[in-house]
Motif scaffolding. Structure first.
Motif, PDB file in Angstrom:
ATOM      1  N   LEU A 163      60.479 -17.870  38.093  1.00 16.28           N
ATOM      2  CA  LEU A 163      61.564 -17.208  36.894  1.00 16.28           C
ATOM      3  C   LEU A 163      61.123 -15.834  36.747  1.00 16.28           C
ATOM      4  O   LEU A 163      62.194 -14.870  36.654  1.00 16.28           O
ATOM      5  CB  LEU A 163      61.252 -18.156  35.804  1.00 16.28           C
ATOM      6  CG  LEU A 163      61.810 -19.285  35.800  1.00 16.28           C
ATOM      7  CD1 LEU A 163      61.304 -20.381  34.635  1.00 16.28           C
ATOM      8  CD2 LEU A 163      63.430 -18.926  35.474  1.00 16.28           C
ATOM      9  N   PHE A 186      64.039 -12.541  36.742  1.00 15.56           N
ATOM     10  CA  PHE A 186      64.216 -12.073  35.524  1.00 15.56           C
ATOM     11  C   PHE A 186      64.120 -10.569  35.448  1.00 15.56           C
ATOM     12  O   PHE A 186      64.549  -9.936  34.355  1.00 15.56           O
ATOM     13  CB  PHE A 186      63.909 -12.845  34.330  1.00 15.56           C
ATOM     14  CG  PHE A 186      64.772 -14.101  34.117  1.00 15.56           C
ATOM     15  CD1 PHE A 186      65.931 -13.923  33.448  1.00 15.56           C
ATOM     16  CD2 PHE A 186      64.302 -15.270  34.598  1.00 15.56           C
ATOM     17  CE1 PHE A 186      66.639 -15.261  33.354  1.00 15.56           C
ATOM     18  CE2 PHE A 186      65.141 -16.366  34.388  1.00 15.56           C
ATOM     19  CZ  PHE A 186      66.594 -16.355  33.832  1.00 15.56           C
ATOM     20  N   ILE A 241      58.815 -13.836  28.283  1.00 19.97           N
ATOM     21  CA  ILE A 241      59.876 -14.811  28.772  1.00 19.97           C
ATOM     22  C   ILE A 241      59.463 -16.332  28.862  1.00 19.97           C
ATOM     23  O   ILE A 241      58.437 -16.414  29.434  1.00 19.97           O
ATOM     24  CB  ILE A 241      60.380 -14.402  30.238  1.00 19.97           C
ATOM     25  CG1 ILE A 241      60.645 -12.773  30.429  1.00 19.97           C
ATOM     26  CG2 ILE A 241      61.477 -15.128  30.796  1.00 19.97           C
ATOM     27  CD1 ILE A 241      60.787 -12.182  31.592  1.00 19.97           C
ATOM     28  N   GLY A 285      63.702 -19.690  30.872  1.00 18.79           N
ATOM     29  CA  GLY A 285      63.962 -18.387  30.920  1.00 18.79           C
ATOM     30  C   GLY A 285      64.404 -17.452  29.655  1.00 18.79           C
ATOM     31  O   GLY A 285      64.848 -16.131  29.947  1.00 18.79           O
TER      32      GLY A 285
END
Ligand code: HEC
Ligand code: HEC
Ligand code: HEC
Ligand code: HEC
Ligand code: HEC
Length: 467
Positions: free
Chosen positions: A18, A22, A182, A187
């Protein structure tokens, strides 16, 4: 125990995937993993203090110093751990006790296996053994504990350690490693301090976190000449390590009143407040007070960080000349909770059933976002009907307040009466409403400020003449 480790690493893989999805950053170095080093490989801050006494004194008592022992953190992480069956133990700890994580002492989350050095939060020999990072968000740092200390100078010499220059120290991305949180599973960006800065005019103008938080300036770079250590050469600028934000609540628990005072000063430089009121108004008439609040000094939203817990709000009080209250909003009730504020400038997170939650580890959506962006101005209006039997002139007073957490949150965690969360006035503005029957030329209140000023000037002039 075993099961937790397996769950932990699975969770970590999900987190890494993730994070790389991101963060949008090129892979620089692979982040240091849980348990890669022993805590013995890190040096106590007392050793650094021998030569870097000024820097040590600045860091002591700040939120980095407190990052692990902060009682608010310790209570919240207990709840988070229980809510997620330990799934977030390593996640939370990676920023709040980085040495605890890279040395494999945490989890367990109860701290029972921690060495003393791991409890010292975000400290000298953690920050200066960061030898690279894998972008920003969720603490993707690489650390190399040992003889080399990384920093902002490319010509630095010390008898005790090797020094190495790393550009990262002179960039917001250094701070962005931890000041971007995060949610590891869904997310959701929970702390967007770094990304907000990155998308602001400040980033465009190359005004970085360190300019406002590690120099003598609060809203821009201001040099701090001096020596970085005993025996070191004099330099035009060395960075201040009193890295202060808005927290005037926790530092006091550690005896650091100076840090709380700096946080208050910082808050008082963050926003401007201007109010517009009608010059005249009669009983029975509708009056509108318009307040313009501008985030004039912060390179990110106000509030930022765990902004779902922070509170900024406008307190409005209208009284007549006999002190009779005609209108009020945003005052505190006897339990210390905010009454009838028009807007609370923070954000509201929601869990997966859409209910508001302060427990950000359970959040998967943003329900509301009222934070004030960098350089943004928001307008807040208060309208009420002027009652009968009032004695003019009327005084309109407004106060922009900040506090680190709602009183009920702290009461709930620690018990009622344990801690009072300080309310800090960031700015204030006042104005007067006159009797419509009063001739315009009389509508000037004699300002006490001016007469005091005039008296002082007269006094100084007399002193001068008699000398
Ligand atoms: C949150 C991480 C962090 C912590 C904690 C920290 N530093 Fe720093 N330090 C930095 C950064 C970032 C810079 C460079 C800032 C810049 O150049 O704008 C720096 C700069 C320095 C420098 C170079 C001289 C200067 O001030 O510019 C020295 C020496 C130093 N730190 C020592 C220490 C010591 C000793 C401690 C513990 C008392 C400490 N640091 C704690 C991040 C940290
Ligand atoms: C024996 C004295 C001494 C001790 C102990 C010491 N330092 Fe230093 N350090 C210095 C001197 C002198 C400099 C040079 C400062 C300069 O170049 O202006 C320096 C420079 C630094 C720099 C700047 C490096 C660069 O290239 O930017 C950092 C970071 C630093 N020290 C961190 C630490 C940390 C962390 C500790 C504790 C683990 C520590 N120091 C212990 C004397 C010491
Ligand atoms: C233009 C100056 C400026 C820049 C650039 C800046 N800050 Fe700030 N920061 C402030 C001011 C002023 C405050 C106090 C008002 C507030 O709480 O937002 C503050 C507050 C904070 C707080 C406490 C927030 C809260 O409300 O509890 C944190 C954390 C923080 N800054 C981190 C950062 C980081 C990380 C960066 C870089 C990504 C950064 N700041 C860039 C000026 C700045
Ligand atoms: C290793 C992770 C880490 C790094 C790197 C880091 N911070 Fe922090 N910082 C934290 C944590 C964790 C806290 C909060 C501790 C707490 O509230 O219990 C914090 C607190 C703060 C605060 C105080 C906020 C307040 O509400 O008063 C400011 C300001 C801040 N950091 C700015 C910076 C800046 C500027 C940098 C870069 C030079 C930086 N930090 C680098 C982890 C980090
Ligand atoms: C990527 C780094 C990072 C992670 C992961 C992280 N935090 Fe933080 N935490 C921070 C920073 C930075 C701050 C300071 C922001 C501010 O002052 O508003 C902070 C502040 C806090 C505060 C406010 C403390 C105070 O005194 O006001 C609490 C509580 C907290 N964190 C709990 C947690 C919990 C629980 C978790 C895990 C679910 C967690 N944090 C995960 C970086 C992190």
């Amino acid at each position: 125990m075993k099961e937790r480790v397996v769950k932990g690493s699975l969770f970590f893989i999900v987190a890494v995937v993730l994070v790389s999805l991101f963060s949008g950053f090129a892979v620089a170095t692979e982040a240091t993993q849980f348990g890669e080093y022993s805590a013995d490989g890190f040096t106590y801050e007392s050793r650094c203090r021998q030569c870097h006494a000024i820097i040590y004194g600045e860091w002591e008592g700040t939120m980095h110093f407190n990052a692990y022992l902060d009682p608010f953190y310790l209570e919240e992480v207990k709840v988070a751990s229980a809510d997620t069956e330990g799934l977030v133990d390593e996640f939370c700890s990676r920023c709040h006790t980085p040495i605890g994580v890279v040395s494999g002492e945490i989890p367990p989350i109860d701290g029972s296996e921690m060495s003393d050095i791991s409890k010292l939060g975000v400290q000298c020999d953690f920050c200066h053994v960061v030898s690279g990072s894998n972008g920003t968000g969720n603490a993707p740092f690489t650390v190399t504990p040992g003889d080399t200390k990384w920093g902002p100078f490319d010509d630095s010499k010390s008898a005790y350690h090797d020094s190495e220059y790393l550009e990262l120290y002179t960039q917001s991305e250094y701070c962005g490693m931890c000041h971007e949180v995060i949610h590891p599973v869904n997310g959701l960006v929970i702390d967007d301090t770094y990304p907000t800065w990155k998308n602001s005019q400040y980033a465009e103008d190359n005004v970085i976190c360190q300019d406002c938080h590690m120099t003598e300036g609060i809203t821009e770079f201001k040099a701090n000449p001096g020596r970085a250590g005993s025996g070191a050469p004099k330099r035009e600028h060395i960075s201040s390590h009193d890295i202060v934000g808005a927290n005037a609540f926790i530092p006091v628990m550690f005896g650091a009143e100076n840090v709380a005072d700096m946080a208050i000063e910082r808050l008082q430089n963050a926003a401007t407040l201007e109010i517009t009121v009608p010059e005249i108004a009669a009983s029975g008439e509708e009056v509108t007070i318009e307040a313009a609040i501008t985030n004039s000094g912060a390179g990110h939203n106000i509030p930022t960080g765990v902004s779902e817990i922070r509170q900024i709000w406008l307190e409005v009080m209208v009284t007549d000349s006999e002190g009779e209250e005609l209108y009020s909003a945003g005052t505190l009730d006897t339990n210390g909770n905010i009454e009838s504020a028009k807007i609370i400038y923070n954000n509201v997170l929601g869990d997966n059933s859409g209910n508001a939650t302060d427990s950000f580890w359970l959040a998967d959506r943003v329900l509301e976002d009222n934070r004030i962006g960098p350089k943004e101005t928001v307008i807040e209006e208060h309208t009420f009907i002027l009652p009968d039997d009032i004695v003019y002139p009327l005084k309109v007073e407004t106060n922009l307040n900040y506090r680190s957490a709602p009183q009920y949150t702290i009461d709930h965690l620690f018990g009622e009466g344990m801690y009072e969360v300080p309310v800090i006035s960031m700015n204030e503005a006042s104005n007067t409403i006159y009797d419509p029957a009063m001739p315009p030329e009389d509508r000037k209140e004699s300002t006490p400020g001016f007469s005091i000023f005039a008296a002082c000037m007269a006094f100084i002039l007399m002193m001068y003449i008699f000398k």
